[in-house]
Write an enzyme that holds these catalytic residues in place. Structure first.
Site, PDB file in Angstrom:
ATOM      1  N   GLY A  45      -6.959 -57.338-104.777  1.00 50.33           N
ATOM      2  CA  GLY A  45      -6.797 -56.244-104.155  1.00 50.33           C
ATOM      3  C   GLY A  45      -5.286 -55.711-104.231  1.00 50.33           C
ATOM      4  CD  GLN A  50      -0.357 -55.164-101.828  1.00 53.68           C
ATOM      5  OE1 GLN A  50      -1.401 -54.843-101.920  1.00 53.68           O
ATOM      6  NE2 GLN A  50       0.151 -56.588-101.763  1.00 53.68           N
ATOM      7  CB  CYS A  98      -0.659 -60.515 -98.699  1.00 54.25           C
ATOM      8  SG  CYS A  98      -0.054 -58.782 -99.126  1.00 54.25           S
ATOM      9  CG  LEU A  99      -0.795 -60.050-104.964  1.00 53.71           C
ATOM     10  CD1 LEU A  99      -1.349 -58.658-105.720  1.00 53.71           C
ATOM     11  CD2 LEU A  99      -0.945 -61.152-105.982  1.00 53.71           C
ATOM     12  CG  HIS A 140      -5.539 -57.922 -97.061  1.00 54.61           C
ATOM     13  ND1 HIS A 140      -5.079 -58.973 -96.559  1.00 54.61           N
ATOM     14  CD2 HIS A 140      -4.619 -57.510 -98.165  1.00 54.61           C
ATOM     15  CE1 HIS A 140      -3.958 -59.260 -97.487  1.00 54.61           C
ATOM     16  NE2 HIS A 140      -3.800 -58.327 -98.145  1.00 54.61           N
ATOM     17  CD  GLU A 141      -5.455 -54.902-100.874  1.00 54.05           C
ATOM     18  OE1 GLU A 141      -4.273 -54.460-100.933  1.00 54.05           O
ATOM     19  OE2 GLU A 141      -5.613 -56.019-100.948  1.00 54.05           O
ATOM     20  CG  HIS A 144      -1.186 -53.505 -97.740  1.00 56.06           C
ATOM     21  ND1 HIS A 144      -0.063 -54.311 -97.196  1.00 56.06           N
ATOM     22  CD2 HIS A 144      -1.881 -54.534 -98.195  1.00 56.06           C
ATOM     23  CE1 HIS A 144       0.026 -55.347 -97.903  1.00 56.06           C
ATOM     24  NE2 HIS A 144      -1.169 -55.713 -98.233  1.00 56.06           N
TER      25      HIS A 144
END
Length: 185
Positions: A45, A50, A98-99, A140-141, A144
Site C-alpha cells: 500500500g 508518502q 511501513c515504507l 493503515h493507508e 496516512h
C-alpha cells in the site's frame, strides 16, 4: 516514474490531507507513478503523503500477501477521498511495517472489517465492506491521510523502545532497497 518515499520526520506525514477532484493536475500520471513506486518498493500500500503529496489518495496491491491470505489475491485498488463509515469485527494483531519507517515492524491491533466510501480511479463512488488483510491495509493507508502513522497505535513503552530506530531514520542512518527521501530540518 518511481518516486522517493518520504521518510519518518517529514511534516507531510503528520498533515491531514486534502480532498481532490477529477480536475487534479496530471492525475493519471500521478496514479501510474504511485503504482510504479509501490511495485519498486515491494510494498502493498502507498498513500500520497508518502510521496510528499498531502492529498486524500492511496493505492493498494495486496498480491504480496496472497500466499498467506487468499483474499489478497488480485486485490489492486485505487482509493480517492475515502471515508471510513464503520469499523467492525474482532480486533486482531498483525506485525505491520511501513515504507516511511524502514526497518520497523510492530504488532498493531485493528478491527477485522472496515466499511468505506471512496472514489475509484474514474472518480466513480463506491461504498464497500472489506475484511481481513485487505481491511488492515486500507486502515493503515487511511491513517496516512489523517496524519497518523502505524507507530501511533503502539503503547508508550513500545514507542520509547523504538526511539533509537526512529532517530536513525531521522538521521538518515538506514538503508532501503527503494528510493527514500529523508527530511532535513
Amino acid at each position: 516514474m518511481i518516486k522517493p518515499i518520504v521518510a519518518y520526520g517529514n511534516p507531510v506525514l503528520r498533515k491531514v490531507a486534502q480532498e481532490i477532484d477529477k480536475n487534479y493536475p496530471e492525475f493519471e500520471t500521478l496514479l501510474q507513478n504511485m503504482y510504479d513506486t509501490l511495485e519498486a518498493s515491494e510494498g502493498v500500500g502507498l498513500a500520497a503523503p508518502q510521496i510528499g503529496l498531502s492529498i486524500r489518495l492511496f493505492v493498494i496491491d495486496a498480491n504480496g500477501f496472497a500466499e498467506d491470505y487468499p483474499d489478497a489475491k488480485d486485490f489492486k485498488r485505487t482509493f480517492i477521498n475515502p471515508e471510513i463509515i464503520e469499523l467492525t469485527g474482532k480486533e486482531w494483531l498483525f506485525n505491520e511495517g511501513c515504507l516511511s519507517f524502514p526497518g520497523i515492524f510492530e504488532d498493531v491491533s485493528r478491527p477485522s472489517e472496515v466499511t468505506l466510501r471512496y472514489l475509484d480511479e474514474n472518480f466513480e463512488e463506491h461504498t464497500e465492506k472489506f475484511s481481513g488483510i485487505c481491511a488492515r491495509i486500507i486502515q493503515h493507508e487511511y491513517d496516512h491521510l489523517d496524519g497518523k502513522c502505524f507507530v501511533d497505535h503502539l503503547n508508550p513503552l513500545k514507542k520509547r523502545m523504538l526511539n533509537g530506530k526512529l532517530n536513525n531514520i531521522l538521521k538518515g542512518k538506514v538503508s532501503t532497497r527503494y528510493k527514500i527521501k529523508f527530511f532535513k530540518a
